[in-house]
Design a protein around this motif. Structure first.
Motif, PDB file in Angstrom:
ATOM      1  N   TRP A   1       0.837  -1.211   0.000  1.00 55.21           N
ATOM      2  CA  TRP A   1       0.000   0.000   0.000  1.00 55.21           C
ATOM      3  C   TRP A   1       0.866   1.253   0.000  1.00 55.21           C
ATOM      4  N   GLN A   2       1.917   1.229   0.788  1.00 56.48           N
ATOM      5  CA  GLN A   2       2.822   2.376   0.858  1.00 56.48           C
ATOM      6  C   GLN A   2       3.411   2.667  -0.524  1.00 56.48           C
TER       7      GLN A   2
ATOM      8  N   THR B   1       0.833   3.527   7.923  1.00 59.67           N
ATOM      9  CA  THR B   1       1.698   3.065   6.841  1.00 59.67           C
ATOM     10  C   THR B   1       2.506   4.218   6.253  1.00 59.67           C
TER      11      THR B   1
END
Length: 218
Positions: free
Chosen positions: A2-3, A31
């Motif tokens: 996701w990052q 995150t």
């Protein structure tokens, strides 16, 4: 993952001022804070904010958590380089107003990243309803947990029928609204499910793939 996905679409700055809309337990906020960015996160419920704050402490990162209605934010104009949200817009009472408010607090050359899906469009479309029921059947055949059985399905469907976006075809609806507000360089990925979901999630939500909207304020 996701990052990397978010930062690949973000403005090119060493330290971004990020706003997480509807932060829930704080997954996206934490995150991105772990990546060294300055993160503010808003949610409409104190319970979620408390849970997110506890998670941030566990991961030893600083996030500015704020209790706020996402339609009316307590921030100055042009406050953030990046606005992110996941599974939020679909359940808003006035998504057009929300998009306008997010545009206000977004900095010039800032970007909005919206991850969402047509979660309850099957209530208004017979073909999609058949696909939704096939998803339920597939969870049984694969012997995995049906995520829809974890909630009060009847109550969720009752609420969804009252929400304006449940019956809209998205993300095309979003594109039109974003353009009318003044967002530019709008890019849409209609299905990022294989990137962001594990195999169990892909089986559960096969008929409602997650899309990504990227829009810029010039």
């Amino acid at each position: 993952m996701w990052q990397k996905l978010i930062l690949n679409h973000a403005p090119n700055k060493n330290k971004l001022r990020i706003l997480d809309i509807g932060n829930g337990p704080g997954f996206l906020a934490i995150t991105l804070a772990l990546a060294g960015h300055e993160v503010t996160a808003v949610d409409a419920t104190e319970e979620m904010l408390n849970q997110a704050q506890n998670n941030a402490i566990q991961y030893q990162v600083k996030v500015n958590f704020v209790l706020s209605d996402v339609h009316h934010l307590p921030f100055k104009d042009n406050s953030f380089d990046l606005i992110i949200l996941r599974n939020v817009t679909w359940n808003l009472s006035n998504p057009t107003l929300a998009y306008q408010e997010w545009f206000r607090v977004l900095n010039t050359k800032g970007k909005l990243l919206n991850f969402d899906a047509n979660w309850y469009l099957f209530l208004f479309n017979k073909n999609l309803y058949s696909q939704y029921m096939q998803d339920r059947q597939n969870t049984m055949e694969y012997g995995i947990e049906d995520h829809y059985r974890q909630t009060d399905t009847l109550e969720m469907e009752r609420i969804a029928k009252l929400l304006p976006l449940s019956k809209e075809i998205r993300p095309e609806w979003d594109r039109n609204i974003l353009q009318s507000i003044g967002y530019k360089n709008i890019c849409i990925e209609n299905d990022i499910s294989k990137v962001v979901w594990d195999e169990i999630e892909q089986i559960n939500y096969h008929s409602t793939p997650m899309f990504l909207i990227v829009a810029e304020k010039e």
